[in-house]
Structure formats: C-alpha cells, structure tokens
Write a protein that holds these residues in place. Structure first.
Motif, PDB file in Angstrom:
ATOM      1  N   PHE A  51       0.815  -1.226   0.000  1.00 38.46           N
ATOM      2  CA  PHE A  51       0.000   0.000   0.000  1.00 38.46           C
ATOM      3  C   PHE A  51       0.845   1.272   0.000  1.00 38.46           C
ATOM      4  O   PHE A  51       0.331   2.347   0.341  1.00 38.46           O
ATOM      5  CB  PHE A  51      -0.923   0.019   1.224  1.00 38.46           C
ATOM      6  N   ASN A  52       2.143   1.197  -0.369  1.00 41.84           N
ATOM      7  CA  ASN A  52       2.999   2.371  -0.224  1.00 41.84           C
ATOM      8  C   ASN A  52       2.520   3.558  -1.051  1.00 41.84           C
ATOM      9  O   ASN A  52       2.789   4.704  -0.715  1.00 41.84           O
ATOM     10  CB  ASN A  52       4.438   2.020  -0.598  1.00 41.84           C
ATOM     11  N   GLY A  53       1.816   3.300  -2.164  1.00 41.65           N
ATOM     12  CA  GLY A  53       1.323   4.404  -2.971  1.00 41.65           C
ATOM     13  C   GLY A  53       0.101   5.081  -2.386  1.00 41.65           C
ATOM     14  O   GLY A  53      -0.266   6.186  -2.803  1.00 41.65           O
ATOM     15  N   ARG A  54      -0.531   4.445  -1.409  1.00 39.25           N
ATOM     16  CA  ARG A  54      -1.781   4.962  -0.873  1.00 39.25           C
ATOM     17  C   ARG A  54      -1.685   5.358   0.600  1.00 39.25           C
ATOM     18  O   ARG A  54      -2.503   6.135   1.097  1.00 39.25           O
ATOM     19  CB  ARG A  54      -2.875   3.899  -1.028  1.00 39.25           C
ATOM     20  N   VAL A  55      -0.708   4.803   1.312  1.00 34.23           N
ATOM     21  CA  VAL A  55      -0.576   5.035   2.749  1.00 34.23           C
ATOM     22  C   VAL A  55       0.879   5.392   3.053  1.00 34.23           C
ATOM     23  O   VAL A  55       1.800   4.829   2.447  1.00 34.23           O
ATOM     24  CB  VAL A  55      -0.985   3.786   3.556  1.00 34.23           C
TER      25      VAL A  55
END
Length: 314
Positions: A197-201
């Motif tokens: 989820f690095n792109g979102r969180v």
C-alpha cells in the motif's frame, strides 16, 4: 611515438624544489605532442586533440589564453587528474564508456563542466538519471527520531498514515517464550503492508517510543486507532512481557485508513463512523464537548492476564 597517446604517472609533490612557472602562447605548439601535468598526473597528447572541440582546453591551446609551464616544460593545469584521461578519450572519439559507479560519474561530470565539454556533461547527466531510475526504491519508510518530527510528518502527509512503534529495549521484565517470534511477525507484516500500500498510505517506524510493540493509524491528520501488542502476564513468581500478533485486527485497521484517501478536508461523519462503534458512540452530556480527535480506538491484547509459560511436566 605515433598517434595520440597519454601517459599517466603521479608526481610526488615533496620531491625536489618547487617548480618555476612561465607563460607562453599555446598556439605556437602546432600539432606536436605536449606534456600536461594535471594535478600531479602526467599526460602526453597533441594540440589537435585538445582543440578538436570548442572547450576551455581549445581556448588554452589555440592562443586565446595563456598557459603555465614549469621549468621542464610541463604545462600545468590545476585540477584533479583522476579523470583527465577519460576527458582526452572523449575529445578523441566523441564518446566514452562511463564509469559504473554514480560517485565516479559525478566526479567526471564536475571535470567536464570545468572544461566546458557540454557533450560529456549531457552523457553523465543521462547516465545518472538512468541509474536513479534503475535503483529507485519501491517505497521509503521514515524512521521517527523525535515527537516533533512525527507530528510534522503526519500533519504534512496527504495520505493516511500507519505507524509501527517497536522498542524492544524498553522492557522491565523478561519476555515469554514466543514473544520474540511475534515481535518479528509484526515487523514482517509492517514490511508486507508497506510494499502493498505504499502508494496509498504513508508508513513510518518509531523506535524511541514508550511501548514495545504498538500500531497507530491516522486519517486526515488525526489518530483514529491504535493496537497495542504487548501485555504483562504473571508466570510463577515473576512477571513477564508478552508480545502478541493480532494480524486480523491490524489488517482491519489498515483497510479502515484507506477510507481517508481524500483531500485534507475534515469529514466529521467519516471520523465519527471509524473512530468508535455505534455501541461506543452513546456518551453522556459531559462528553459532548470532546472533539473527535480524542476518540481513538485503543485495542490492547490480553493486558494483565494470567499466564504460565512452563511446559507440561515441569
């Protein structure tokens, strides 16, 4: 000796008296070989090579600038000679094989800029960009070093935030037998979630907090929930620290913060819905003055439970 060659040696600055210098016009050298002393490294080449492109070296050796020589006739250039051989090769062939390491490419580019060799500067810049793209990390995880830094990160983030605090050294009691394994499982889960989820969180780590293992979840700059994974248990005649791995709960709270992928405009109804359940939403009149930011779900796993870690038969 035929063709363009360069001979590289290193002069010892302590050997002999300090050389005397004199000035002369480089244009009188024609296409003969010249001897260059570049920061202690010696090179042989021709004026034809040095004046092939419109660079500072052309200005030096075409009569437009004066050059300095020592008493033995070596032309002095006050620059590091490490990459000068590469510069000569570029002037000869209009292309070279660049060094493999980024630091050496940066050094070569600095020399190319000094000598005003724009083509070589462009080659170095393109190579550095390619290497940056090649080795760009999948995700970057900030590590908290102070409470102010944490506050700044969370307030400035346009994404929801998940923080894992782990500080094994902050412990009064011994650990139960499987606590170390569970601590590693929490760290491993954090790594998996950050990759997914690095792109979102925004995922951050904290290694200086008071807890041993604790997850915190933030949305729109406000703390929504925390999952404390440690508890104190009572073994025979002693207390021990137990670390749990509530995997399902951590997944649930991580998915909850994904609801906050919105512009930084506080959504009170969303904060109300995710900060406490309906059964917890009923509060007394005294509680009506509290802001939503104070309503944080704190989940503790079996805190202060009775526990005996001894194997059967002991």
């Amino acid at each position: 000796m035929s063709g363009d060659t360069c001979l590289t040696t290193t002069l010892c600055p302590a050997a002999g008296p300090k050389p005397k210098t004199c000035s002369f016009k480089g244009g009188s050298l024609g296409n003969k070989y010249v001897r260059l002393n570049v920061g202690g490294s010696l090179y042989y080449t021709t004026v034809q090579v040095l004046t092939r492109q419109d660079t500072m070296l052309k200005a030096m050796f075409s009569g437009r600038m004066e050059v300095l020589t020592d008493k033995e006739g070596w032309i002095l250039i006050d620059r590091c000679g490490k990459h000068f051989g590469t510069i000569l090769n570029y002037l000869r062939d209009d292309t070279i094989a660049l060094p493999k390491h980024r630091q050496e490419i940066k050094e070569l580019m600095a020399e190319a800029k000094y000598y005003l060799i724009q083509g070589l500067v462009d080659m170095c810049q393109a190579a550095l960009q390619d290497k940056k793209d090649l080795y760009e990390p999948v995700c970057s995880i900030p590590i908290i070093t102070s409470p102010k830094e944490e506050e700044r990160l969370i307030e400035s983030s346009m994404k929801p935030v998940v923080k894992l605090l782990y500080n094994r050294s902050n412990n009064k009691y011994s650990y139960t037998s499987n606590s170390d394994d569970n601590l590693l499982k929490n760290i491993e889960l954090f790594d998996k979630l950050s990759l997914r989820f690095n792109g979102r969180v925004l995922f951050i780590k904290d290694v200086i907090g008071d807890e041993i293992c604790c997850w915190s979840f933030y949305g729109q700059g406000r703390k929504l929930a925390e999952v404390c994974c440690t508890s104190i248990v009572y073994a025979t005649e002693k207390k021990q620290t137990k670390v749990e791995f509530p995997e399902a709960r951590i997944y649930e709270e991580t998915l909850n913060v994904l609801l906050y992928e919105t512009p930084r405009v506080p959504d009170n109804s969303l904060l109300e819905a995710t900060s406490r359940s309906r059964s917890q939403a009923s509060h007394s009149e005294d509680d009506e003055g509290f802001e939503l930011r104070d309503r944080v779900r704190r989940i503790h796993v079996k805190r202060y439970s009775t526990y005996d870690d001894r194997q059967l038969g002991h």
